[in-house]
Scaffold this active site. Structure first.
Site, PDB file in Angstrom:
ATOM      1  N   PHE A 128       0.851  -1.185   0.000  1.00 51.75           N
ATOM      2  CA  PHE A 128       0.000   0.000   0.000  1.00 51.75           C
ATOM      3  C   PHE A 128       0.898   1.249   0.000  1.00 51.75           C
ATOM      4  CE2 PHE A 128      -2.882   3.183   1.770  1.00 51.75           C
ATOM      5  CZ  PHE A 128      -4.010   2.953   0.996  1.00 51.75           C
ATOM      6  N   ASP A 197       0.800  -4.263   8.919  1.00 53.63           N
ATOM      7  CA  ASP A 197      -0.314  -3.366   8.626  1.00 53.63           C
ATOM      8  C   ASP A 197      -1.566  -4.231   8.493  1.00 53.63           C
ATOM      9  OD1 ASP A 197      -2.239  -1.697   7.499  1.00 53.63           O
ATOM     10  OD2 ASP A 197      -0.761  -0.522   6.373  1.00 53.63           O
ATOM     11  N   TYR A 222     -11.694   2.660   9.655  1.00 51.95           N
ATOM     12  CA  TYR A 222     -12.874   2.955   8.836  1.00 51.95           C
ATOM     13  C   TYR A 222     -13.209   1.878   7.809  1.00 51.95           C
ATOM     14  CZ  TYR A 222      -9.090   4.862   5.906  1.00 51.95           C
ATOM     15  OH  TYR A 222      -7.927   5.034   5.203  1.00 51.95           O
ATOM     16  N   LYS A 223     -12.460   0.780   7.800  1.00 55.84           N
ATOM     17  CA  LYS A 223     -12.771  -0.299   6.841  1.00 55.84           C
ATOM     18  C   LYS A 223     -13.696  -1.307   7.531  1.00 55.84           C
ATOM     19  CE  LYS A 223      -8.750   0.811   4.126  1.00 55.84           C
ATOM     20  NZ  LYS A 223      -7.297   0.739   4.060  1.00 55.84           N
ATOM     21  N   ARG A 369     -12.304  -4.761  -7.695  1.00 61.68           N
ATOM     22  CA  ARG A 369     -12.165  -5.331  -6.353  1.00 61.68           C
ATOM     23  C   ARG A 369     -13.525  -5.345  -5.659  1.00 61.68           C
ATOM     24  NH1 ARG A 369      -8.521  -2.451  -1.711  1.00 61.68           N
ATOM     25  NH2 ARG A 369     -10.243  -0.993  -1.870  1.00 61.68           N
TER      26      ARG A 369
HETATM   27  C1  LIG Z   1      -6.529   1.819   3.965  1.00 62.85           C
HETATM   28  C2  LIG Z   1      -5.111   1.556   4.241  1.00 62.85           C
HETATM   29  C3  LIG Z   1      -4.337   2.480   4.923  1.00 62.85           C
HETATM   30  C4  LIG Z   1      -4.947   3.807   5.272  1.00 62.85           C
HETATM   31  O1  LIG Z   1      -4.106   4.734   5.798  1.00 62.85           O
HETATM   32  P1  LIG Z   1      -4.723   6.146   6.225  1.00 62.85           P
HETATM   33  O2  LIG Z   1      -3.623   6.768   6.964  1.00 62.85           O
HETATM   34  O3  LIG Z   1      -5.954   5.891   7.015  1.00 62.85           O
HETATM   35  O4  LIG Z   1      -5.096   6.880   4.987  1.00 62.85           O
HETATM   36  C5  LIG Z   1      -3.029   2.155   5.240  1.00 62.85           C
HETATM   37  N1  LIG Z   1      -2.517   0.953   4.874  1.00 62.85           N
HETATM   38  C6  LIG Z   1      -3.239   0.047   4.196  1.00 62.85           C
HETATM   39  C7  LIG Z   1      -2.649  -1.252   3.828  1.00 62.85           C
HETATM   40  C8  LIG Z   1      -4.553   0.327   3.853  1.00 62.85           C
HETATM   41  O5  LIG Z   1      -5.265  -0.550   3.166  1.00 62.85           O
END
Ligand SMILES: *Cc1c(COP(=O)(O)O)cnc(C)c1O
Length: 410
Positions: A128, A197, A222-223, A369
């Protein structure tokens, strides 16, 4: 297929939970892996926090209930402690604060501190972006060096320079999942530590940080935890590292005694020192409701249903739409709660689906996805999604100029 889906729904032990979410009519939501749905209880809880705790309690609400407050000051620890059992951690090892990005930076820097003489933060290309950018940021400060190795070669790349292995447990694009315990052990055997992560894992797949002997983790609110847009994230530090934990954002809320207003910084015990500034109470209050709901349903039943939903979708797609190339692992125990497919016209197909009220998402350059948040997605949703997808592809409905115009957020 619809009949089969309805039968599966009527036998689903989680079927009652869908009504606990506020899902709009006519929408099939397969994007809970980007932004979780709104729990109905969040609306009342946020209104209560705004009207009573803030409106009436004012500054008194920071204090404990015995002092007439709402205990705002302990909300990061309280919410972290509720997230902990969902990821196999102890309550005092998790704190809810900041964004995933900020927590990554704090913990990468903290891990570097624990391995003097080693500077490499090893990750995989295609991780990511924010994970890679945070390593790059520390590299530009002269603190770290970025190392990249593809996932099949990552273990061999663990040499004496690697301080930390930073990986996303469930890959955001493909859904492929690492064997957390095996990878953690290999990294530790090579003298490195591991930061996981969990953004696509927490609330969706089985995670046992304690059993895996993980060092550090971060994850997203938030997921699958349904904390709301931009919800606070969480950070985990194994208890054995609490004494040595040094993070660079030494703000007053991470001080041992913030209200002593001392000139010198003294870290609070354990994960409390990961706090920097004043906690966002509205965001944490909304996140708490999402976490409570996931905890009430339980990770075991959620994981079982997630696998059933994605398998139903995968099998139907492989029969009806063989032109969609599966990029996720075929084995549901090897992937997260999502399925990704490659198609040259993925963007336009995704837009055509959205025009029909079916929300999945597109990831550059050619990936469609679909996320299956087991708390509220039904088998009927999945069957209807396949019908719509098949019609769009078979009739060429996607082939319109308005479906090819890119929006800023995909
Ligand atoms: C959604 C996501 C993030 C989000 O990071 P934010 O700081 O909330 O924008 C980080 N890492 C991964 C792997 C994600 O899927």
């Amino acid at each position: 297929m619809l009949d089969e889906a309805r039968m599966l729904d009527s036998a689903d032990p989680l079927r009652e939970y869908r009504a606990r979410f506020d899902l709009p009519e006519g929408v099939i939501y397969l994007d809970g892996n980007s932004l979780g749905a709104l729990p109905k209880a969040t609306k009342t809880r946020v209104a209560e926090v705004v009207e009573q705790e803030w409106g009436e309690g004012l500054i008194r609400s920071w204090n404990a209930p015995e002092k007439g407050g709402a205990d705002w000051i302990n909300l990061p620890q309280r919410v972290g402690g509720k997230i902990a059992p969902l990821i196999g951690a102890k309550p005092h090892e998790v704190i809810a604060c900041d964004s995933t990005s900020v927590n990554l930076s704090k913990l990468i820097a903290a891990a570097l501190h624990m391995r003097p003489g080693r500077k490499v933060i090893l990750s995989e290309p295609g991780n990511f972006p924010t994970d890679l950018y945070m390593i790059e940021g520390l590299e530009k400060q002269g603190l770290a060096e970025q190392g990249l190795a593809s996932r099949d070669a990552i273990i061999e790349a663990l040499d004496d320079d690697v301080a930390l292995l930073l990986l996303t447990h469930v890959h955001y694009k493909t859904g492929a999942m690492f064997d957390m315990a095996a990878v953690t052990k290999a990294a530790q055997d090579a003298g490195a530590q591991v930061l996981w992560d969990l953004s696509h894992s927490g609330g969706a797949v089985e995670v046992d940080l304690t059993a895996a002997n993980a060092d550090f983790a971060v994850g997203c609110g938030y997921k699958y935890l349904n904390g709301g847009p931009g919800a606070p994230a969480y950070a985990y530090v194994a208890e054995r590292h609490h004494g040595d934990l040094q993070q660079p954002l030494t703000g007053w809320m991470g001080h041992a005694q913030p209200f002593a207003f001392d000139d010198a910084y003294a870290p609070a015990p354990g994960v409390d020192r990961l706090l920097a500034g004043t906690p966002p109470i509205l965001g944490l209050s909304a996140l708490e409701v999402g976490v409570d709901l996931i905890a009430e349903i339980g990770m075991g039943p959620l994981v079982t249903k997630s696998r059933q939903l994605s398998e139903f979708f995968r099998k139907a797609v492989s029969e009806r739409l063989p032109e969609l190339e599966l990029v996720s692992p075929t084995d549901p125990t090897q992937r997260g709660s999502q399925l990704s497919f490659r198609h040259a016209e993925a963007y336009a197909i995704c837009q055509a689906l959205i025009a029909r009220g079916l929300i999945g998402d597109f990831r550059d350059p050619d990936v469609l996805r679909f996320g299956f948040a087991p708390a509220y997605v039904s088998f009927e949703d999945v069957a209807l999604a396949i019908e719509a997808l098949a019609e769009i592809i078979e009739t060429g409905e996607w082939d319109k100029p308005e479906f090819k115009q890119r929006a800023a957020v995909t």
